[in-house]
Design an enzyme around this catalytic site. Structure first.
Site, PDB file in Angstrom:
ATOM      1  N   ASP A  10       0.858  -1.182   0.000  1.00  0.00           N
ATOM      2  CA  ASP A  10       0.000   0.000   0.000  1.00  0.00           C
ATOM      3  C   ASP A  10       0.897   1.236   0.000  1.00  0.00           C
ATOM      4  O   ASP A  10       1.697   1.421   0.928  1.00  0.00           O
ATOM      5  CB  ASP A  10      -0.868  -0.042   1.266  1.00  0.00           C
ATOM      6  CG  ASP A  10      -1.768   1.165   1.408  1.00  0.00           C
ATOM      7  OD1 ASP A  10      -1.670   2.124   0.615  1.00  0.00           O
ATOM      8  OD2 ASP A  10      -2.574   1.151   2.356  1.00  0.00           O
ATOM      9  N   ILE A  11       0.746   2.071  -0.984  1.00  0.00           N
ATOM     10  CA  ILE A  11       1.667   3.214  -1.124  1.00  0.00           C
ATOM     11  C   ILE A  11       1.561   4.180   0.049  1.00  0.00           C
ATOM     12  O   ILE A  11       2.521   4.888   0.357  1.00  0.00           O
ATOM     13  CB  ILE A  11       1.433   3.934  -2.472  1.00  0.00           C
ATOM     14  CG1 ILE A  11       2.651   4.765  -2.870  1.00  0.00           C
ATOM     15  CG2 ILE A  11       0.159   4.769  -2.443  1.00  0.00           C
ATOM     16  CD1 ILE A  11       2.622   5.261  -4.295  1.00  0.00           C
ATOM     17  N   ASN A  24      -7.080  12.619 -10.976  1.00  0.00           N
ATOM     18  CA  ASN A  24      -7.802  13.106 -12.159  1.00  0.00           C
ATOM     19  C   ASN A  24      -7.612  14.617 -12.220  1.00  0.00           C
ATOM     20  O   ASN A  24      -7.031  15.219 -11.307  1.00  0.00           O
ATOM     21  CB  ASN A  24      -9.281  12.702 -12.109  1.00  0.00           C
ATOM     22  CG  ASN A  24      -9.976  13.248 -10.880  1.00  0.00           C
ATOM     23  OD1 ASN A  24     -10.080  14.462 -10.706  1.00  0.00           O
ATOM     24  ND2 ASN A  24     -10.412  12.358 -10.004  1.00  0.00           N
ATOM     25  N   GLY A  32      -9.562   4.304  -6.049  1.00  0.00           N
ATOM     26  CA  GLY A  32      -8.255   3.672  -6.242  1.00  0.00           C
ATOM     27  C   GLY A  32      -7.177   4.229  -5.332  1.00  0.00           C
ATOM     28  O   GLY A  32      -7.419   4.558  -4.162  1.00  0.00           O
ATOM     29  N   ASP A  34      -5.673   7.039  -5.498  1.00  0.00           N
ATOM     30  CA  ASP A  34      -5.927   8.446  -5.150  1.00  0.00           C
ATOM     31  C   ASP A  34      -6.848   8.529  -3.925  1.00  0.00           C
ATOM     32  O   ASP A  34      -6.608   9.334  -3.010  1.00  0.00           O
ATOM     33  CB  ASP A  34      -6.581   9.114  -6.364  1.00  0.00           C
ATOM     34  CG  ASP A  34      -6.461  10.623  -6.379  1.00  0.00           C
ATOM     35  OD1 ASP A  34      -5.482  11.148  -5.806  1.00  0.00           O
ATOM     36  OD2 ASP A  34      -7.340  11.274  -6.966  1.00  0.00           O
ATOM     37  N   TYR A 123      -8.351   3.890 -15.279  1.00  0.00           N
ATOM     38  CA  TYR A 123      -8.055   4.452 -16.599  1.00  0.00           C
ATOM     39  C   TYR A 123      -7.727   3.379 -17.641  1.00  0.00           C
ATOM     40  O   TYR A 123      -7.606   3.693 -18.822  1.00  0.00           O
ATOM     41  CB  TYR A 123      -6.944   5.499 -16.511  1.00  0.00           C
ATOM     42  CG  TYR A 123      -7.413   6.859 -16.002  1.00  0.00           C
ATOM     43  CD1 TYR A 123      -8.740   7.085 -15.622  1.00  0.00           C
ATOM     44  CD2 TYR A 123      -6.541   7.929 -15.907  1.00  0.00           C
ATOM     45  CE1 TYR A 123      -9.163   8.323 -15.157  1.00  0.00           C
ATOM     46  CE2 TYR A 123      -6.963   9.180 -15.452  1.00  0.00           C
ATOM     47  CZ  TYR A 123      -8.277   9.370 -15.076  1.00  0.00           C
ATOM     48  OH  TYR A 123      -8.693  10.605 -14.629  1.00  0.00           O
TER      49      TYR A 123
HETATM   50  N1  AR6 Z   1      -1.302   1.511  -3.063  1.00  0.00           N
HETATM   51  C1  AR6 Z   1      -0.675   1.241  -4.224  1.00  0.00           C
HETATM   52  N2  AR6 Z   1      -1.332   1.014  -5.394  1.00  0.00           N
HETATM   53  C2  AR6 Z   1      -2.687   1.063  -5.356  1.00  0.00           C
HETATM   54  C3  AR6 Z   1      -3.417   1.336  -4.166  1.00  0.00           C
HETATM   55  C4  AR6 Z   1      -2.668   1.572  -2.978  1.00  0.00           C
HETATM   56  N3  AR6 Z   1      -3.256   1.844  -1.821  1.00  0.00           N
HETATM   57  N4  AR6 Z   1      -4.745   1.317  -4.478  1.00  0.00           N
HETATM   58  C5  AR6 Z   1      -4.849   1.021  -5.791  1.00  0.00           C
HETATM   59  N5  AR6 Z   1      -3.611   0.856  -6.321  1.00  0.00           N
HETATM   60  P1  AR6 Z   1      -6.186   3.729 -10.083  1.00  0.00           P
HETATM   61  P2  AR6 Z   1      -5.807   5.272 -12.585  1.00  0.00           P
HETATM   62  C6  AR6 Z   1      -3.214   0.561  -7.711  1.00  0.00           C
HETATM   63  O1  AR6 Z   1      -7.529   3.281 -10.570  1.00  0.00           O
HETATM   64  O2  AR6 Z   1      -6.003   4.072 -13.406  1.00  0.00           O
HETATM   65  C7  AR6 Z   1      -9.108   7.686  -9.385  1.00  0.00           C
HETATM   66  O3  AR6 Z   1     -10.466   7.768  -9.119  1.00  0.00           O
HETATM   67  C8  AR6 Z   1      -4.227  -0.130  -8.588  1.00  0.00           C
HETATM   68  O4  AR6 Z   1      -4.225  -1.541  -8.354  1.00  0.00           O
HETATM   69  O5  AR6 Z   1      -6.048   4.175  -8.687  1.00  0.00           O
HETATM   70  O6  AR6 Z   1      -4.668   6.211 -12.913  1.00  0.00           O
HETATM   71  C9  AR6 Z   1      -8.490   9.025  -9.756  1.00  0.00           C
HETATM   72  O7  AR6 Z   1      -9.032  10.102  -9.024  1.00  0.00           O
HETATM   73  C10 AR6 Z   1      -3.700   0.210  -9.979  1.00  0.00           C
HETATM   74  O8  AR6 Z   1      -2.678  -0.704 -10.356  1.00  0.00           O
HETATM   75  O9  AR6 Z   1      -5.629   4.970 -11.011  1.00  0.00           O
HETATM   76  C11 AR6 Z   1      -8.790   9.107 -11.225  1.00  0.00           C
HETATM   77  O10 AR6 Z   1     -10.115   9.542 -11.458  1.00  0.00           O
HETATM   78  C12 AR6 Z   1      -3.028   1.575  -9.779  1.00  0.00           C
HETATM   79  O11 AR6 Z   1      -2.998   1.803  -8.365  1.00  0.00           O
HETATM   80  C13 AR6 Z   1      -8.637   7.681 -11.679  1.00  0.00           C
HETATM   81  O12 AR6 Z   1      -8.937   6.876 -10.544  1.00  0.00           O
HETATM   82  C14 AR6 Z   1      -3.750   2.736 -10.443  1.00  0.00           C
HETATM   83  O13 AR6 Z   1      -5.168   2.545 -10.382  1.00  0.00           O
HETATM   84  C15 AR6 Z   1      -7.227   7.379 -12.131  1.00  0.00           C
HETATM   85  O14 AR6 Z   1      -7.157   6.085 -12.632  1.00  0.00           O
END
Ligand code: AR6
Length: 167
Positions: A10-11, A24, A32, A34, A123
């Site tokens: 977890d980051i 976003n 996610g 964020d 995304y």
């Molecule tokens: N620690 C590390 N990685 C994570 C965590 C965490 N706690 N949670 C999820 N991931 P995403 P995107 C990974 O959807 O595709 C948001 O609503 C996850 O498994 O978070 O860039 C924003 O506000 C995946 O591999 O980001 C935007 O609207 C990676 O993080 C939109 O989502 C990215 O997934 C951005 O979408």
């Protein structure tokens, strides 16, 4: 020379100077990674992000890290490309996210930075392609950041990043 490490987890638990979030354009938070970062940092993060918005895809902007545990001092908000099949410049936009985030980290004087797998969740960017672009973009960016940690949220993502690092 920048050391690139791949880790699983977890980051929000990373001990680094700056954490990158996959935001976003509103910089107000979302789901996610964020969402996790905004929950950990508290409501100040959305207020600070909103004041800097909008952020174009491929760009990055920094705010304080608010309630994220020390030593995290900064959150770098970058906006990945929405995957539309790969013919709309998605690769270049994703590479720009990593490059711009490192440039912002340099401006902040950060020596350690943790990245999530930008754009590979909501995304829809293909994770293997994203892993190769992430590693190549970091290697191609001159930076004073000494330690980059690529944080995978599951084992598949971790393995793809490790393969990209070897390649
Ligand atoms: N620690 C590390 N990685 C994570 C965590 C965490 N706690 N949670 C999820 N991931 P995403 P995107 C990974 O959807 O595709 C948001 O609503 C996850 O498994 O978070 O860039 C924003 O506000 C995946 O591999 O980001 C935007 O609207 C990676 O993080 C939109 O989502 C990215 O997934 C951005 O979408």
């Amino acid at each position: 020379m920048t050391d690139i490490e791949v880790v699983l987890g977890d980051i929000t638990a990373e001990d680094v100077d700056a954490i990158v979030t996959a935001a976003n354009e509103s910089l107000l938070g979302g789901g996610g990674v964020d969402g996790a970062i905004h929950r950990a940092a508290g409501p100040g993060l959305a207020r600070a992000g909103g004041a800097l918005a909008p952020c174009d895809p491929g760009d990055a902007k920094a705010t304080p890290a608010f309630a994220l545990d020390p030593p995290v001092r900064h959150v770098i908000h970058t906006v990945g490309p929405v995957w539309e099949g790969g013919t709309y410049g998605e690769d270049d936009t994703l590479a720009s996210c990593y490059r711009r985030s490192l440039e912002v980290a340099d401006e902040l004087g950060a020596s350690s930075v943790a990245f999530p797998a930008i754009a590979t969740g909501v995304y829809g960017f293909p994770p293997e392609r994203a892993a190769r672009i992430a590693v190549a973009a970091i290697r191609a960016t001159p930076t004073r950041v000494q330690r980059v940690r690529l944080v995978a949220f599951d084992e598949d993502a971790r393995d793809l990043l490790l393969d990209a690092l070897k390649g």
